[in-house]
Write a protein that holds these residues in place. Structure first.
Motif, PDB file in Angstrom:
ATOM      1  N   GLU A 233      31.597   0.764 -12.517  1.00 15.85           N
ATOM      2  CA  GLU A 233      32.041   1.592 -13.639  1.00 15.85           C
ATOM      3  C   GLU A 233      32.256   0.685 -14.841  1.00 15.85           C
ATOM      4  OE1 GLU A 233      32.232   4.719 -14.040  1.00 15.85           O
ATOM      5  OE2 GLU A 233      31.827   5.347 -11.976  1.00 15.85           O
ATOM      6  N   PRO A 234      31.636   0.938 -15.992  1.00 14.59           N
ATOM      7  CA  PRO A 234      30.729   2.061 -16.210  1.00 14.59           C
ATOM      8  C   PRO A 234      29.460   1.931 -15.367  1.00 14.59           C
ATOM      9  CG  PRO A 234      30.647   0.564 -18.054  1.00 14.59           C
ATOM     10  CD  PRO A 234      31.755   0.087 -17.188  1.00 14.59           C
ATOM     11  N   ARG A 235      28.905   3.050 -15.043  1.00 15.63           N
ATOM     12  CA  ARG A 235      27.769   3.150 -14.123  1.00 15.63           C
ATOM     13  C   ARG A 235      26.565   2.377 -14.643  1.00 15.63           C
ATOM     14  NH1 ARG A 235      25.482   8.141 -11.205  1.00 15.63           N
ATOM     15  NH2 ARG A 235      23.226   7.940 -11.334  1.00 15.63           N
ATOM     16  N   ARG A 236      25.951   1.625 -13.720  1.00 15.47           N
ATOM     17  CA  ARG A 236      24.678   0.973 -14.026  1.00 15.47           C
ATOM     18  C   ARG A 236      23.633   1.454 -13.025  1.00 15.47           C
ATOM     19  NH1 ARG A 236      25.242  -5.392 -15.143  1.00 15.47           N
ATOM     20  NH2 ARG A 236      22.998  -5.094 -15.497  1.00 15.47           N
ATOM     21  N   GLU A 237      22.502   1.906 -13.550  1.00 16.45           N
ATOM     22  CA  GLU A 237      21.436   2.412 -12.693  1.00 16.45           C
ATOM     23  C   GLU A 237      20.765   1.252 -11.960  1.00 16.45           C
ATOM     24  OE1 GLU A 237      20.626   5.511 -12.060  1.00 16.45           O
ATOM     25  OE2 GLU A 237      22.083   6.383 -13.445  1.00 16.45           O
ATOM     26  N   ALA A 238      20.518   1.466 -10.680  1.00 15.59           N
ATOM     27  CA  ALA A 238      19.882   0.435  -9.854  1.00 15.59           C
ATOM     28  C   ALA A 238      18.864   1.090  -8.928  1.00 15.59           C
ATOM     29  CB  ALA A 238      20.935  -0.330  -9.067  1.00 15.59           C
ATOM     30  N   LEU A 239      18.125   0.249  -8.231  1.00 13.95           N
ATOM     31  CA  LEU A 239      17.053   0.736  -7.371  1.00 13.95           C
ATOM     32  C   LEU A 239      16.944  -0.175  -6.163  1.00 13.95           C
ATOM     33  CD1 LEU A 239      14.739   2.972  -7.717  1.00 13.95           C
ATOM     34  CD2 LEU A 239      13.268   1.044  -8.303  1.00 13.95           C
ATOM     35  N   ILE A 240      16.756   0.412  -4.998  1.00 13.91           N
ATOM     36  CA  ILE A 240      16.375  -0.365  -3.823  1.00 13.91           C
ATOM     37  C   ILE A 240      14.965   0.088  -3.446  1.00 13.91           C
ATOM     38  CG2 ILE A 240      17.440   1.246  -2.174  1.00 13.91           C
ATOM     39  CD1 ILE A 240      18.083  -1.229  -0.435  1.00 13.91           C
ATOM     40  N   ALA A 241      14.089  -0.869  -3.198  1.00 13.30           N
ATOM     41  CA  ALA A 241      12.681  -0.562  -2.945  1.00 13.30           C
ATOM     42  C   ALA A 241      12.237  -1.213  -1.639  1.00 13.30           C
ATOM     43  CB  ALA A 241      11.824  -1.057  -4.100  1.00 13.30           C
ATOM     44  N   PHE A 242      11.642  -0.414  -0.781  1.00 17.09           N
ATOM     45  CA  PHE A 242      11.055  -0.909   0.462  1.00 17.09           C
ATOM     46  C   PHE A 242       9.541  -0.750   0.372  1.00 17.09           C
ATOM     47  CE2 PHE A 242      15.274   0.688   1.698  1.00 17.09           C
ATOM     48  CZ  PHE A 242      15.813  -0.478   2.219  1.00 17.09           C
ATOM     49  N   ALA A 243       8.803  -1.749   0.849  1.00 17.25           N
ATOM     50  CA  ALA A 243       7.348  -1.711   0.725  1.00 17.25           C
ATOM     51  C   ALA A 243       6.688  -1.950   2.067  1.00 17.25           C
ATOM     52  CB  ALA A 243       6.876  -2.772  -0.273  1.00 17.25           C
ATOM     53  N   SER A 244       5.517  -1.314   2.249  1.00 13.10           N
ATOM     54  CA  SER A 244       4.747  -1.460   3.473  1.00 13.10           C
ATOM     55  C   SER A 244       3.305  -1.805   3.134  1.00 13.10           C
ATOM     56  CB  SER A 244       4.790  -0.152   4.278  1.00 13.10           C
ATOM     57  OG  SER A 244       3.916  -0.218   5.393  1.00 13.10           O
ATOM     58  N   LYS A 245       2.665  -2.578   4.028  1.00 11.00           N
ATOM     59  CA  LYS A 245       1.245  -2.871   3.881  1.00 11.00           C
ATOM     60  C   LYS A 245       0.380  -1.715   4.386  1.00 11.00           C
ATOM     61  CE  LYS A 245       1.980  -7.853   4.471  1.00 11.00           C
ATOM     62  NZ  LYS A 245       1.650  -9.054   5.291  1.00 11.00           N
ATOM     63  N   ASP A 246       1.005  -0.775   5.039  1.00  9.46           N
ATOM     64  CA  ASP A 246       0.301   0.371   5.617  1.00  9.46           C
ATOM     65  C   ASP A 246       0.337   1.542   4.634  1.00  9.46           C
ATOM     66  OD1 ASP A 246      -0.710   2.452   7.096  1.00  9.46           O
ATOM     67  OD2 ASP A 246       0.779   2.335   8.699  1.00  9.46           O
ATOM     68  N   PRO A 247      -0.830   2.118   4.276  1.00  9.33           N
ATOM     69  CA  PRO A 247      -0.826   3.284   3.376  1.00  9.33           C
ATOM     70  C   PRO A 247      -0.027   4.459   3.931  1.00  9.33           C
ATOM     71  CG  PRO A 247      -3.044   2.385   3.590  1.00  9.33           C
ATOM     72  CD  PRO A 247      -2.205   1.689   4.614  1.00  9.33           C
ATOM     73  N   GLU A 248       0.114   4.522   5.262  1.00  6.76           N
ATOM     74  CA  GLU A 248       0.869   5.600   5.883  1.00  6.76           C
ATOM     75  C   GLU A 248       2.307   5.194   6.193  1.00  6.76           C
ATOM     76  OE1 GLU A 248      -0.452   8.666   6.286  1.00  6.76           O
ATOM     77  OE2 GLU A 248      -2.178   7.817   5.216  1.00  6.76           O
ATOM     78  N   GLY A 249       2.705   3.997   5.766  1.00  9.88           N
ATOM     79  CA  GLY A 249       4.066   3.551   6.022  1.00  9.88           C
ATOM     80  C   GLY A 249       5.092   4.451   5.375  1.00  9.88           C
TER      81      GLY A 249
ATOM     82  N   ARG B 210       0.807  -1.222   0.000  1.00 11.24           N
ATOM     83  CA  ARG B 210       0.000   0.000   0.000  1.00 11.24           C
ATOM     84  C   ARG B 210       0.844   1.279   0.000  1.00 11.24           C
ATOM     85  NH1 ARG B 210      -2.591  -3.360  -1.436  1.00 11.24           N
ATOM     86  NH2 ARG B 210      -4.601  -4.162  -0.694  1.00 11.24           N
ATOM     87  N   SER B 211       2.141   1.168   0.252  1.00 12.81           N
ATOM     88  CA  SER B 211       3.028   2.328   0.142  1.00 12.81           C
ATOM     89  C   SER B 211       4.449   1.815  -0.029  1.00 12.81           C
ATOM     90  CB  SER B 211       2.927   3.239   1.374  1.00 12.81           C
ATOM     91  OG  SER B 211       3.345   2.570   2.544  1.00 12.81           O
ATOM     92  N   MET B 212       5.323   2.671  -0.536  1.00 13.19           N
ATOM     93  CA  MET B 212       6.686   2.216  -0.828  1.00 13.19           C
ATOM     94  C   MET B 212       7.681   3.372  -0.798  1.00 13.19           C
ATOM     95  SD  MET B 212       5.928   1.412  -4.860  1.00 13.19           S
ATOM     96  CE  MET B 212       4.366   0.620  -4.470  1.00 13.19           C
ATOM     97  N   ALA B 213       8.945   3.016  -0.615  1.00 10.76           N
ATOM     98  CA  ALA B 213      10.066   3.953  -0.718  1.00 10.76           C
ATOM     99  C   ALA B 213      10.986   3.418  -1.810  1.00 10.76           C
ATOM    100  CB  ALA B 213      10.807   4.064   0.607  1.00 10.76           C
ATOM    101  N   LEU B 214      11.220   4.210  -2.835  1.00 10.11           N
ATOM    102  CA  LEU B 214      12.015   3.810  -3.987  1.00 10.11           C
ATOM    103  C   LEU B 214      13.230   4.724  -4.065  1.00 10.11           C
ATOM    104  CD1 LEU B 214       8.918   3.710  -6.350  1.00 10.11           C
ATOM    105  CD2 LEU B 214       9.997   1.723  -5.279  1.00 10.11           C
ATOM    106  N   VAL B 215      14.436   4.144  -4.004  1.00 14.06           N
ATOM    107  CA  VAL B 215      15.653   4.948  -3.905  1.00 14.06           C
ATOM    108  C   VAL B 215      16.628   4.560  -5.011  1.00 14.06           C
ATOM    109  CG1 VAL B 215      17.434   5.809  -2.353  1.00 14.06           C
ATOM    110  CG2 VAL B 215      15.312   4.888  -1.408  1.00 14.06           C
ATOM    111  N   ARG B 216      17.143   5.556  -5.685  1.00 10.61           N
ATOM    112  CA  ARG B 216      18.093   5.334  -6.778  1.00 10.61           C
ATOM    113  C   ARG B 216      19.458   4.910  -6.236  1.00 10.61           C
ATOM    114  NH1 ARG B 216      18.344   7.582 -11.926  1.00 10.61           N
ATOM    115  NH2 ARG B 216      16.710   9.097 -11.387  1.00 10.61           N
ATOM    116  N   MET B 217      20.089   3.984  -6.977  1.00 10.17           N
ATOM    117  CA  MET B 217      21.482   3.630  -6.724  1.00 10.17           C
ATOM    118  C   MET B 217      22.223   3.633  -8.062  1.00 10.17           C
ATOM    119  SD  MET B 217      21.346   0.541  -3.891  1.00 10.17           S
ATOM    120  CE  MET B 217      20.610  -0.646  -5.046  1.00 10.17           C
ATOM    121  N   ALA B 218      23.545   3.781  -7.996  1.00 11.19           N
ATOM    122  CA  ALA B 218      24.399   3.692  -9.180  1.00 11.19           C
ATOM    123  C   ALA B 218      25.596   2.834  -8.801  1.00 11.19           C
ATOM    124  CB  ALA B 218      24.843   5.070  -9.637  1.00 11.19           C
ATOM    125  N   ILE B 219      25.809   1.745  -9.543  1.00 10.73           N
ATOM    126  CA  ILE B 219      26.811   0.763  -9.139  1.00 10.73           C
ATOM    127  C   ILE B 219      27.794   0.503 -10.282  1.00 10.73           C
ATOM    128  CG2 ILE B 219      27.131  -1.530  -8.123  1.00 10.73           C
ATOM    129  CD1 ILE B 219      24.197  -1.501  -7.344  1.00 10.73           C
TER     130      ILE B 219
END
Length: 226
Positions: A183-199, A172-181
Motif C-alpha cells: 500500500e499504495p498498491r503496485r501492480e505486479a505479475l507472476i509468469a510461468f512458461a512452458s516449452k510445450d505449446p499445450e503446457g 511456446r505457452s505461458m500463464a500470466l497472473v496479476r498480483m497487487a502488492i
C-alpha cells in the motif's frame, strides 16, 4: 440382409413395439433358430438362451471400454494427487524465502524443478525501485499484457516473451497472473512458461496458478521495497 435393407427396416419399425411383442410372445424368438443364430444366441437344453460368439465379443468390447475409462479416471486421480503434493511442497518453499530476491529465485526453481516448466518470473510496475531478480514493467503494462483477462491469461502471447529473458526463444505457452502488492498498491505479475505449446492453453483452468500467485503476493508483502 443388405445394409440398405436393414436401414430401411430400421426406419420403418418401432423398436418399442418389437420389444413389447417379444415380451408378450417370447416363444417367437425361442423357436426361430435361424434368427437366434444371426443374433449370436442359442438355446441350450434347458430352454435358456446362451450367449454365442457374437454376443461374447460385444461383452468383451464393453469390458475393454469400461476398463479404459476406469484406467483414465485412475490416471487422472494420480496426476491430481501428485500436483497437490507438489503444490503443498512449493508453498513451503516460498514461505521460507528470506527476501524479495530469494523469493524470485524460489519461484523460478519451483517452476522448473517441481512442475517441469521452463521458467517462473516475477515482474513489478515502476516507477520506483524494483527488487533484484524481478523484471521491471512500465506503469499500465500489466493491463496491457493481460488484456481482457482480469486475473490470468493462459496460452501463448508474444508481447510477454521479454519477461523470460534469454529463455524466451524456447517458450511456446505461458500463464500470466496479476498480483497487487503493498500500500499504495503496485501492480505486479507472476509468469510461468512452458516449452510445450499445450503446457498452458486458453481453455485451461487457472486455479493452481492463481493460488500460487496469491501465496507469492502475500509473501512479498513481508518486506518493503526500499
Amino acid at each position: 440382409m443388405s445394409d440398405a435393407t436393414g436401414a430401411a427396416l430400421k426406419a420403418t419399425v418401432d423398436p418399442d413395439s418389437v420389444r413389447d411383442f417379444l415380451r408378450i410372445d417370447p416363444g417367437f424368438l425361442l423357436g426361430d433358430e435361424s434368427l437366434l443364430g444371426e443374433l449370436g444366441l442359442k438355446v441350450d437344453g434347458g430352454n435358456v438362451i446362451d450367449f454365442g460368439p457374437a454376443a461374447l465379443a460385444k461383452a468383451a468390447a464393453a469390458h475393454r471400454r469400461e476398463a479404459s475409462v476406469r484406467q483414465a479416471i485412475e490416471d487422472n486421480a494420480r496426476a491430481n494427487y501428485s500436483a497437490q503434493a507438489q503444490t503443498h511442497a512449493a508453498v513451503i518453499d516460498l514461505l521460507d524465502a528470506r527476501n524479495h530476491s530469494d523469493l524470485a529465485r524460489r519461484v523460478d526453481d519451483m517452476a522448473m524443478l517441481r512442475f517441469g516448466l521452463a521458467a517462473g518470473v516475477m515482474a513489478l510496475e515502476g516507477p520506483s525501485r524494483v527488487p533484484a531478480g524481478w523484471r521491471p514493467l512500465a506503469e499500465g503494462q500489466v493491463d496491457m499484457i493481460l488484456g481482457d483477462a482480469p486475473i490470468a491469461r493462459m496460452g501463448f502471447f508474444a508481447p510477454a516473451l521479454p519477461l523470460f529473458g534469454d529463455r524466451a526463444e524456447t517458450i511456446r505457452s505461458m500463464a500470466l497472473v496479476r498480483m497487487a502488492i503493498w500500500e499504495p498498491r503496485r501492480e505486479a505479475l507472476i509468469a510461468f512458461a512452458s516449452k510445450d505449446p499445450e503446457g498452458f492453453t486458453p481453455d485451461m483452468g487457472t486455479e493452481l496458478v492463481n493460488f500460487l500467485a496469491r501465496v507469492v503476493e502475500r509473501t512479498a508483502e513481508r518486506w518493503p521495497v526500499l
